[in-house]
Design a protein around this motif. Structure first.
Motif, mmCIF file in Angstrom:
data_model
loop_
_atom_site.group_PDB
_atom_site.id
_atom_site.type_symbol
_atom_site.label_atom_id
_atom_site.label_comp_id
_atom_site.label_asym_id
_atom_site.label_seq_id
_atom_site.Cartn_x
_atom_site.Cartn_y
_atom_site.Cartn_z
ATOM 1 N N GLU A 28 -26.332 -0.393 -12.781
ATOM 2 C CA GLU A 28 -25.911 -1.180 -11.325
ATOM 3 C C GLU A 28 -25.343 -2.524 -11.625
ATOM 4 O O GLU A 28 -25.306 -3.282 -11.040
ATOM 5 N N SER A 64 -28.223 -6.504 -12.770
ATOM 6 C CA SER A 64 -29.062 -6.015 -11.970
ATOM 7 C C SER A 64 -30.208 -6.005 -12.618
ATOM 8 O O SER A 64 -30.436 -5.432 -13.561
ATOM 9 N N LEU A 113 -29.110 -0.362 -1.909
ATOM 10 C CA LEU A 113 -28.986 0.498 -3.031
ATOM 11 C C LEU A 113 -28.628 1.784 -2.404
ATOM 12 O O LEU A 113 -27.911 2.616 -2.831
ATOM 13 N N TRP A 135 -19.399 -0.366 -10.503
ATOM 14 C CA TRP A 135 -20.856 -0.654 -10.990
ATOM 15 C C TRP A 135 -21.159 0.343 -12.104
ATOM 16 O O TRP A 135 -20.525 1.313 -12.139
ATOM 17 N N LEU A 192 -33.936 -0.875 -11.333
ATOM 18 C CA LEU A 192 -33.964 -0.510 -10.064
ATOM 19 C C LEU A 192 -35.072 0.257 -9.430
ATOM 20 O O LEU A 192 -35.960 0.692 -10.239
#
Ligand code: ASP
Length: 586
Positions: free
Chosen positions: A69, A108, A131, A25, A111
């Motif tokens: 991510e 992703s 997460l 990641w 976030l």
């Protein structure tokens, strides 16, 4: 195609010059005048990727599009970092991967919080648990938990315990909580209960001749959630045939020690300390005392029988705590509030100031002899409880814990494990005006006291024991009843008639009539144990997908209503409206 040659935390100078592929990641991306640096992360650590547009134009283009991510796969040559770029804080800090091919494997969305962000609200972390689990803290805790479970399994196996699986859909197993129940399609109107523990099954296994049983068992208890409680949790559940309680304790202590050792920690000294329930209650005001600090409770009931201070003279029990601090008025009123919260009507005190002078509205009522008995060092306070014994115990115990924390008397470098023993067999429930069990209804009485079970239930001590670590109850156990007549007597004291007993526990009474050896065991709450081993303040920190305080599971949104057809199939009709707000994931 191979996804990776090494894990992200593995590259070292020895591999410099090799062509390697890594995957993981994107933890961070930095653009530096053309060069793009990406910290590629997995559970083992971080590998720095460097993409140079002059060598790898296409990879550099891809690198610009990378966000936190994103999942990446990178190929290139492992090179040494320039001396000024070496990061001694990272095990991979001397090298970096000079990327020539970069692939975005998966993207992703932005976030809801950054993985290394502090102070994110717990509900948000539970809502986006995947997460939260990617972060260091949860990775460490769940891995620690797995290490402990593996060590316990090895240990139990080495001591000759047989791992037997027992059902999760069963009959009520009383441990003092409410049951979770499961409707049964094939038999509408009937319900299984989820086990509060495998208690009865493990007893049956002893009678069936297994001799030593253990299981990492999931237990279900419908009770209010707290820092040390979830609806479902695991226990190291164990049972032995023909045991003494010392033999049970030795096995449990061994499992605790094996867990410490598996984590590379010095195990606590064995045998663990032992304290009778009576002593724990009178000296510490708790059946799970934290022994990392003193503040013992002392008794003054006899001394104050003829006191001029009526509250003392008339109270069935007068006890006191001597605290090494001369409290101010405002501090005393906070303590008064704490005492009232736990049921006290007031809080009598004597403050001895730095000169040793006594300051207190009650001092003038006390005799010389009383004052001499209570006198403490200059700069201390004596706090009194005067009431029914159980209330005094509760209030002074609560004050002791409160002051232990508040005055920072707790020595965090110590681990205090102890066995609390000789609990009463029954407790009187004043609200319901009846006897209840203090452990569970299958706990044996101290040998020789069986004939008093029905005539004087309050006087009978049990063969139950608890294991306590730094004020947390880690688990309980006991030597059990193996005589069906004694079992019936206990049921009768609990208000369960012989007929009801047959209906609810007939199988147990029956199996007890078919050659039951003496047996006993223990169950250690695994998540509580791991919480303490991990140094975490609450159990949710060591559970992958815990329930929030409201009892819901924020990631999936469970529990949810069932469609009408499914309810009909189960023979269930809802009589209470669904009051939960469906948008509320807590
Ligand atoms: N079944 C008990 C409990 O869950 C433990 C035991 O008595 O072994 O607390």
């Amino acid at each position: 195609m191979k996804w990776r040659d090494l894990l992200c935390g593995e590259p070292r100078p020895e591999q410099v010059g090799q062509r390697l592929t890594v995957a993981g990641w994107a933890a961070r991306r930095r653009d530096h005048g053309g060069l793009v640096f990406i910290d590629l992360r997995d559970h083992t650590g971080i590998c720095q990727l460097v993409v140079n547009p002059e060598h790898a134009a296409e990879a550099a283009e891809t690198a610009h599009a990378v966000r936190n991510e994103f999942v990446l796969r990178a190929e290139g040559e492992l090179v040494r970092r320039a001396p000024e770029a070496v990061n001694p804080a990272l095990p991979t800090g001397e090298v970096e991967l000079q990327v020539d091919t970069l692939e975005i494997v998966s993207r992703s969305e932005p976030l809801p919080f950054q993985l290394d962000e502090d102070g994110v609200e717990e509900l948000t972390r539970l809502r986006y648990r995947y997460l939260d689990l990617r972060g260091d803290r949860m990775q460490r805790n769940l891995r620690l938990s797995a290490t402990v479970v593996a060590a316990i399994r090895r240990y139990m196996d080495s001591r000759g315990f047989v791992d037997v699986w027992t059902p999760n859909m069963t009959k009520a197993t009383p441990e003092g909580a409410r049951d979770f129940v499961v409707p049964v399609r094939l038999q509408p109107g009937r319900f299984f209960a989820l086990p509060q523990s495998p208690q009865l099954f493990k007893q049956v296994l002893m009678i069936a001749g297994f001799d030593r049983y253990y299981q990492i068992a999931t237990c279900f208890r419908d009770e209010d959630l707290r820092a040390d409680r979830q609806f479902e949790f695991r226990q190291l559940d164990l049972e032995l045939a023909f045991p003494t309680r010392e033999e049970v304790w030795d096995v449990v202590e061994g499992a605790v020690a094996a867990s410490f050792e598996a984590l590379g920690r010095e195990p606590p000294a064995r045998p663990f300390r032992r304290l009778t329930w009576q002593k724990a209650m009178t000296e510490y005001g708790s059946d799970k005392p934290d022994l990392r600090f003193g503040l013992e409770i002392a008794d003054a009931t006899e001394l104050t029988r003829g006191s001029q201070f009526g509250v003392f003279a008339n109270a069935p029990s007068v006890r006191f705590l001597t605290v090494p601090q001369a409290f101010s008025r405002s501090e005393l009123s906070v303590l008064q509030e704490v005492a009232k919260e736990w049921g006290a009507k007031g809080l009598a005190y004597l403050v001895f100031d730095e000169e040793g002078e006594v300051r207190s509205p009650i001092a003038k009522f006390l005799s010389e002899q009383e004052l001499a008995a209570f006198r403490a060092d200059p700069g201390s306070t004596v706090l009194f409880g005067a009431d029914e014994p159980a209330l005094v115990t509760r209030v002074l115990g609560a004050l002791r814990s409160h002051l232990g924390r508040r005055l920072e008397l707790i020595d965090d470098s110590r681990d205090e494990l102890l066995w609390v023993t000789d609990f009463p067999l029954f407790e009187w429930d004043g609200d319901e005006q009846r006897w209840t069990f203090s452990h569970h209804p299958f706990t044996g009485a101290v040998p020789g006291s069986e004939d008093r079970i029905e005539s004087e239930p309050g006087s009978v001590l049990s063969q139950a024991y608890d294991l306590v670590w730094n004020g947390w109850e880690l688990g309980s156990g006991s030597i059990r009843i193996h005589d069906p007549e004694i079992q019936r007597a206990v049921f009768r004291v609990l208000g369960i008639s012989d007929e009801d007993a047959e209906e609810r526990f007939g199988f147990l009474l029956e199996v007890m009539r078919m050659g039951a050896p003496p047996h006993g065991g223990f169950a250690l709450g695994l998540e509580r144990f791991v919480t303490l081993l991990a140094g975490e303040p609450n159990i949710r920190q060591v559970v992958a997908f815990p329930k929030a305080a409201s009892g819901s599971e924020p990631m999936t949104g469970a529990p949810t209503p069932l469609p009408d057809e499914q309810l009909a199939e189960l023979g269930v009709r809802i009589i209470a409206p669904d009051t939960a707000d469906p948008s509320r994931h807590t």
